[in-house]
Design an enzyme around this catalytic site. Sequence first.
Site, PDB file in Angstrom:
ATOM      1  N   HIS A  99     -10.573  36.669  31.421  1.00 55.61           N
ATOM      2  CA  HIS A  99     -10.492  37.860  32.269  1.00 55.61           C
ATOM      3  C   HIS A  99      -9.087  37.849  32.875  1.00 55.61           C
ATOM      4  O   HIS A  99      -8.505  36.781  33.091  1.00 55.61           O
ATOM      5  CB  HIS A  99     -11.440  37.799  33.465  1.00 55.61           C
ATOM      6  CG  HIS A  99     -12.891  37.626  33.157  1.00 55.61           C
ATOM      7  ND1 HIS A  99     -13.443  36.426  32.846  1.00 55.61           N
ATOM      8  CD2 HIS A  99     -13.911  38.523  33.172  1.00 55.61           C
ATOM      9  CE1 HIS A  99     -14.751  36.580  32.665  1.00 55.61           C
ATOM     10  NE2 HIS A  99     -15.062  37.840  32.852  1.00 55.61           N
ATOM     11  N   ASP A 102      -8.712  35.424  35.646  1.00 54.67           N
ATOM     12  CA  ASP A 102      -8.695  33.986  35.319  1.00 54.67           C
ATOM     13  C   ASP A 102      -7.274  33.474  35.128  1.00 54.67           C
ATOM     14  O   ASP A 102      -6.987  32.315  35.407  1.00 54.67           O
ATOM     15  CB  ASP A 102      -9.436  33.696  34.003  1.00 54.67           C
ATOM     16  CG  ASP A 102     -10.846  34.229  33.986  1.00 54.67           C
ATOM     17  OD1 ASP A 102     -11.470  34.235  35.051  1.00 54.67           O
ATOM     18  OD2 ASP A 102     -11.308  34.625  32.894  1.00 54.67           O
ATOM     19  N   GLU A 230     -21.182  43.912  26.852  1.00 51.96           N
ATOM     20  CA  GLU A 230     -22.031  42.716  26.945  1.00 51.96           C
ATOM     21  C   GLU A 230     -23.257  43.017  27.804  1.00 51.96           C
ATOM     22  O   GLU A 230     -23.134  43.205  29.013  1.00 51.96           O
ATOM     23  CB  GLU A 230     -21.212  41.560  27.550  1.00 51.96           C
ATOM     24  CG  GLU A 230     -21.978  40.257  27.585  1.00 51.96           C
ATOM     25  CD  GLU A 230     -21.105  39.092  28.059  1.00 51.96           C
ATOM     26  OE1 GLU A 230     -19.904  39.052  27.726  1.00 51.96           O
ATOM     27  OE2 GLU A 230     -21.640  38.228  28.769  1.00 51.96           O
ATOM     28  N   ASP A 337     -19.432  30.726  26.730  1.00 49.75           N
ATOM     29  CA  ASP A 337     -19.494  31.228  28.105  1.00 49.75           C
ATOM     30  C   ASP A 337     -20.421  30.260  28.841  1.00 49.75           C
ATOM     31  O   ASP A 337     -21.554  30.583  29.195  1.00 49.75           O
ATOM     32  CB  ASP A 337     -20.031  32.661  28.116  1.00 49.75           C
ATOM     33  CG  ASP A 337     -19.826  33.319  29.468  1.00 49.75           C
ATOM     34  OD1 ASP A 337     -19.479  32.594  30.424  1.00 49.75           O
ATOM     35  OD2 ASP A 337     -20.022  34.540  29.574  1.00 49.75           O
TER      36      ASP A 337
HETATM   37  C1  XUL Z   1     -21.409  36.912  33.214  1.00 53.83           C
HETATM   38  C2  XUL Z   1     -20.748  36.883  31.902  1.00 53.83           C
HETATM   39  C3  XUL Z   1     -19.296  37.189  31.885  1.00 53.83           C
HETATM   40  C4  XUL Z   1     -18.866  37.978  30.688  1.00 53.83           C
HETATM   41  C5  XUL Z   1     -17.432  38.418  30.734  1.00 53.83           C
HETATM   42  O1  XUL Z   1     -22.753  36.620  33.168  1.00 53.83           O
HETATM   43  O2  XUL Z   1     -21.351  36.584  30.909  1.00 53.83           O
HETATM   44  O3  XUL Z   1     -18.594  35.991  31.963  1.00 53.83           O
HETATM   45  O4  XUL Z   1     -19.048  37.234  29.519  1.00 53.83           O
HETATM   46  O5  XUL Z   1     -17.150  39.160  31.859  1.00 53.83           O
HETATM   47 CO    CO Z   2     -20.805  36.312  28.925  1.00 51.05          CO
END
Ligand code: XUL
Ligand code: CO
Length: 433
Positions: A99, A102, A230, A337
Amino acid sequence: MTGYFDGIPAIRYEGPESDNDFAFRHYDPDAVILGKRLEDHLRFSVAWWHSFAWPGGDPFGGPTFRRPWFGEGMAQARAKADAAFELFLILGQPFFCFHDADIRPEGRDFAENTRNLEAMVDYIGEKMAAGGPRLLWGTANLFTHRRYMAGAATNPDPDVFAFAAATVKTCMDATHRLGGQNYVLWGGREGYETLLNTDLAREAEQAGRFLAMVVDYKHRIGFKGAILVEPKPQEPSKHQYDHDVATVYGFLRRFGLEGEVKVNIEQGHAILAGHSFEHEIALAASLGIFGSIDMNRNDQQSGWDTDQFPNNVPEVMLAYYEILRAGGFTTGGTNFDAKIRRQSLDPADLVLAHVGAMDVCARAFTAAARLLQDGRLEAARAARYAGWDRPAAQAMLTGDLEAIAARVLAEAINPEPRSGAQERLENLVNRFV
Ligand code: XUL
Ligand code: CO
């Protein structure tokens, strides 16, 4: 050089019999499976936010990690990037994700955020040019800063919509400049805390317009990667609009974006939505919107999105089986993640979390590939639907009720139920784990 990981060797494949903690037992990047290198199938990615930015807090306690790069300012952001590339060198994975928040320090306003982001993109771009992984996807953090507490695209305040839209533009520029293969939108605050102050119709229109502008801008700058949404049903918001794959697909259809946007499916989010990971992947594939995965797991007891590293081979195997059935990744990949636990203080913990997860995925993927190659599961699936290959059955799909009723009478159709053979198929799958 930060020296943070000093003493930890680059991880190599040593095979299942190895006794070395700092080795892969199952992930042999060069192993050829179904005609392709394992590295090119799995397309592993390290997540900047969990591995380098997360300080180890929980709702009851503050940071537990003391990374030397923590703190404000550009020097710290550069040190964080240095440490990231040192970990990448150790793991040898082909991708990473970030992001904006980050990689850059938080500025006082949009202009300063953009300056910081651009400077860090230059810095990371130089590091990438010198070797190391590529960018799987970039994204904007539109959920941490207090300005986004009531949403970004769906905020009741148009100035927040504007700030978010401008920020996404800069993050798409950054992703494009770094050769990103996808751009992700996760709407943690796109939802509501209470219906009492929420206008659902307006918020949906705002979200639809926002996404349409993202697609438009992608084409305008010639970004060839995929735009991915997502899904997640809740957390941090009480209700999130991108609930699950089915909901996202309905949203995309509503705004005419189903040919432009795909999904990034996360294991923990699927579970929160009351689905399995493989269900979400299979559904996305069946709708033509499968893009990428965020690999992790939840804790079965907690009911939270705990973002733990995967460690359950049979579970992960079913996810990769669906990915293989869908033809494998194109622009997508396996992004961890996932975060280590807050007691995992040592640099080695961060390395070993990834090593174990890469091995779990490699083992699961290899099993899934063998199951697919074996062919019996797919043959059983095909046999179950074989009746539909007959011309009379096909004709029903373009026919009408009267004609069907007449045929049922004429041919005295009186179907006998058949076994779904679930246990037989489960036994078959277990032979490959
Ligand atoms: C939060 C999540 C995020 C996304 C990107 O639950 O999964 O880290 O992957 O914003
Ligand atoms: Co995620």
